[in-house]
Design an enzyme around this catalytic site. Structure first.
Site, PDB file in Angstrom:
ATOM      1  N   GLU B  68       0.876  -1.165   0.000  1.00  0.00           N
ATOM      2  CA  GLU B  68       0.000   0.000   0.000  1.00  0.00           C
ATOM      3  C   GLU B  68       0.916   1.219   0.000  1.00  0.00           C
ATOM      4  OE1 GLU B  68      -2.600   0.292   3.395  1.00  0.00           O
ATOM      5  OE2 GLU B  68      -3.258   2.314   2.862  1.00  0.00           O
ATOM      6  N   ASP B  79      -5.051   9.949   9.006  1.00  0.00           N
ATOM      7  CA  ASP B  79      -3.768   9.462   9.492  1.00  0.00           C
ATOM      8  C   ASP B  79      -3.365  10.073  10.819  1.00  0.00           C
ATOM      9  OD1 ASP B  79      -2.832   7.557   7.538  1.00  0.00           O
ATOM     10  OD2 ASP B  79      -2.897   9.230   6.126  1.00  0.00           O
TER      11      ASP B  79
END
Lengths: 427, 294
Positions: B68, B79
């Protein structure tokens, strides 16, 4: 772009005019708006949308909000004619200020905050989080949280905590936790990122009390609805005072909540020109301004598609403004729509022009405006040159969205009023 | 560069000898063998663009089954702090969107499908169709899109169909049965189940709701469900691999690079953790399905 398009017929071939502009609802305004957020938030947004529309249909909700506005906010806010200021706008021009600066907590922000805080009680949530730039929305949220017994955390860019230190102290006095955000540009944009991260993690107990007409649906629609009282009052007050509608309405536009609030009641009055003034900052170079309609292009930030300051890769370009509340790289999707269909005109006002108008209102009328609102005042002066073409006695309605107590230190440095200062401090 | 293999469904017999560009055939084969996949996240441009190529190669060589690759973005709202710090560094270093495509091209032949994880504005700005075309040409497997829900994805669904790319949408513990069904229907490759309500980052325990979410997502029709957010240790990897088709690890891997005193040490530590995680995934007790899918 031509400046004089407010109130003219819509651009042919664009958005078909189906009924009223004022009652248009989300999630989309033309190609703008939507929900570009993590899936984790969708259930909460749906729950909010449902609760909001249920509350709208419930007379008890409207009555409670109206009671709070009457007894707590201090609504209706006055309409003040400012002839000594108007003399600088143009000969024969009459200028009226909608005095949102006189609301409890010092700005229009309380209108939306009280509405959402009442919804939070209905949702059964116990905690609110908010982002703030200038601190006005954070102060209003901390106030409503104290009033209604909610836990409150406010995210604020570290740069803004420094330039708006007084509002940080104010929020803490009201019992809120203020979290300085130290990543990225350390301004409003990054405060929203942090608030979104908190919301994803705590969405079951926490409501994100978003402070402007941006973000994922239903925020742009709901926040507009909570602020449209500004324009509704001003419209009725002007009709009572002078027996007619204004020729032009002016407001500053950061995210755009005070502007949507005052525009909404006039959207369907085609002869009323609508002007939004963005932060032109130090000029229209990279990183120097927050004029999304000058230097931006449609893109996605913080959950909505709208005009956005972005580089050729789609990375967000940092904005700048002397006013923290306008220092934001995107804008509410309804504004983008009104811009593209030609119903409202958006123009930049530089830091210098805004500060000159700030001082002018102080000295001509004894009113210290928020620096954000000073952009609308400077904008009124900009459009004053064309006002003579509108009518024999042009009338400009300006939304004075907030008061300038929080900005005294910035203004004192700007104008060199501190004795040991050369007056170039903030430039 | 060879033409990208257009594999349109996650079910169906995969040729185990092939090195599929997309994730569906790989996960089909793993399911048949009774094993789960290790999906490793690294951002492009950390510590530099060439440094990230070295890191991804080390990741694959040490046992990651799927890559990824994160495209650095100024406003990564899904995030946590570790990844924020790394992508902030990558952006300050001048990492561009086109660098991601170049890195895909350099690592795609390594034996692991390469998905790009991106916030949506970067693809919008590039042009959705143009990005799909260039990603496919570079040998990429598809996209993981943390801030794009299927409701807003019509253009991407059309472009990924046209270019045979995976589209990995996310589901969360808060997703309703209706949304699980619509998200599963729109996904291809696998569905990304966020183990917990929160942003990426290491946590002491993997959310207890993860296993139920995987079961619910399968019940909604998903052939493959991989679990991410908060998985960081080999023991957690073993636990998650016992019920999920893939274990997605990001922050813990990025931390090995962020905390290292120099690049070479960082890559050594990254390889070390990756092989431990891969062993953890393979240690899971998982019945072989003996056939494709589930």
């Amino acid at each position: 772009m031509t400046a004089d398009v407010g109130g003219r017929p819509l651009v042919p071939g664009q958005e078909p005019r189906l009924g009223s502009l004022a009652t248009h609802v989300g999630p989309y305004w033309g190609e703008f708006g939507g929900r570009f957020v993590p899936e984790a938030l969708i259930a909460a947004l749906d729950e909010l949308d449902t609760a909001y529309h249920k509350a709208l249909a419930d007379p008890a909700f409207g009555a409670e909000l109206a009671r709070l506005h009457r007894t707590y906010t201090g609504r209706p806010s006055p309409l003040t004619e400012v002839p000594r200021f108007a003399a600088h706008v143009g000969e024969g021009v009459r200028v009226f200020l909608k005095r949102e600066d006189l609301n409890h907590t010092g700005s229009h922000k309380i209108n939306n905050v009280l509405g959402q805080a009442l919804l939070v009680k209905r949702l059964g949530k116990t905690r609110v989080i908010a982002e703030t730039g200038a601190g006005q929305h954070g102060v209003a949220t901390a106030t409503a949280a104290a009033l209604l017994g909610l836990e409150c955390t406010v995210y604020m860019g570290e740069e803004d905590t420094q330039r708006q230190a007084l509002n940080v102290a104010r929020m803490r006095l009201l019992g809120a936790e203020v979290v300085p955000v130290t990543i990225g540009t350390r301004t409003l944009k990054d405060a929203i990122n942090e608030a979104l991260r908190d919301w994803v993690a705590n969405v079951e107990t926490t409501h994100y009390l978003l402070g402007t007409v941006t973000g994922p649906h239903p925020f742009p629609e709901m926040v507009r609805d909570f602020h449209k009282v500004i324009g509704e009052e001003a419209r009725a007050q002007l009709l009572a005072e002078i027996g007619r509608l204004p020729d032009a309405v002016a407001a500053c536009v950061g995210g755009g909540s005070n502007a949507m609030g005052i525009f909404n009641a006039f959207l369907d009055d085609e002869d009323v020109r609508l002007f939004g003034f963005e932060a032109g900052g130090r000029g229209l170079g990279h990183g120097d301004h927050a004029a999304r309609f000058q230097g931006g292009a449609p893109g996605v930030l913080h959950g909505a598609r709208s005009y956005l300051l972005q580089d050729e890769d789609g990375q967000t370009i940092p904005s700048h403004s002397v006013s923290a509340g306008l220092d934001y790289p995107s804008v509410g999707p309804e504004h983008s729509w009104l811009h593209d269909i030609g119903r409202a005109t958006y123009l930049p006002v530089s830091d210098d022009e805004a500060m000159d108008a700030f001082r002018l209102l102080c000295r001509s009328e004894g009113i210290i405006p928020a620096i954000e609102s000073a952009h609308a005042l400077a904008g009124a002066i900009q459009i004053g040159a064309q006002a003579a073409q509108w009518s024999n006695e042009p009338v400009v309605l300006v939304n004075l969205s907030g008061r300038g107590d929080k900005d005294v230190a910035t203004a004192a440095r700007w104008f060199g009023l501190l004795g040991d200062d050369d007056g170039e401090g903030d430039r | 560069m060879s033409a990208v293999e257009a594999t349109s469904q996650t079910t169906g017999a995969a040729d185990p000898s092939a090195s599929p560009a997309t994730t569906g055939p790989l996960l089909d084969r793993f399911a048949a063998e009774g094993r789960s996949a290790l999906v490793g996240y690294l951002p492009v441009g950390y510590p530099s663009v060439p440094g990230s190529v070295d890191a991804v190669r080390a990741l694959v060589d040490a046992g990651a089954d799927v890559v990824e690759l994160g495209m650095p973005y100024t406003d990564p709202v899904m995030d946590g702090p570790i990844i924020q710090r790394a992508v902030d560094h990558a952006l300050r270093g001048g990492t561009r969107v086109r660098d991601t495509l170049a890195v895909v091209e350099q690592v795609a032949g390594r034996g692991a499908p390469v998905l790009v994880m991106t916030y949506w504005n970067l693809v919008l700005r590039y042009g959705v169709e143009a990005y799909a075309r260039d990603l496919a040409a570079a040998g990429g497997a598809g996209l993981i899109t943390p801030d794009l829900i299927p409701d807003e994805a019509a253009e991407w669904i059309a472009a990924s169909d046209a270019h045979g790319l995976d589209r990995v949408f996310l589901v969360a513990p808060s997703s309703t049965p209706e949304r699980l069904a619509s998200t599963v229907a729109a996904s291809r490759g696998f569905v990304y189940a966020a183990s917990t309500m929160g942003v990426t980052g290491e946590r002491a325990t993997v959310g207890s709701r993860a296993q139920a979410l995987v079961a619910d997502t399968r019940a909604a029709g998903a052939a493959h469900v991989c679990v991410g957010v908060g998985v960081s240790t080999p023991a957690q990897a073993t636990q998650v691999a016992s019920y999920a088709d893939g274990v997605i690890v990001g922050s813990a891997l990025v931390r090995t690079l962020v905390d290292a005193p120099d690049e070479a040490t960082g890559i050594d530590r990254l390889a070390q953790l990756t092989s431990e995680l891969a062993a953890g995934v393979r240690a899971a007790d998982r019945p072989a399905s003996g056939g494709a899918g589930r």
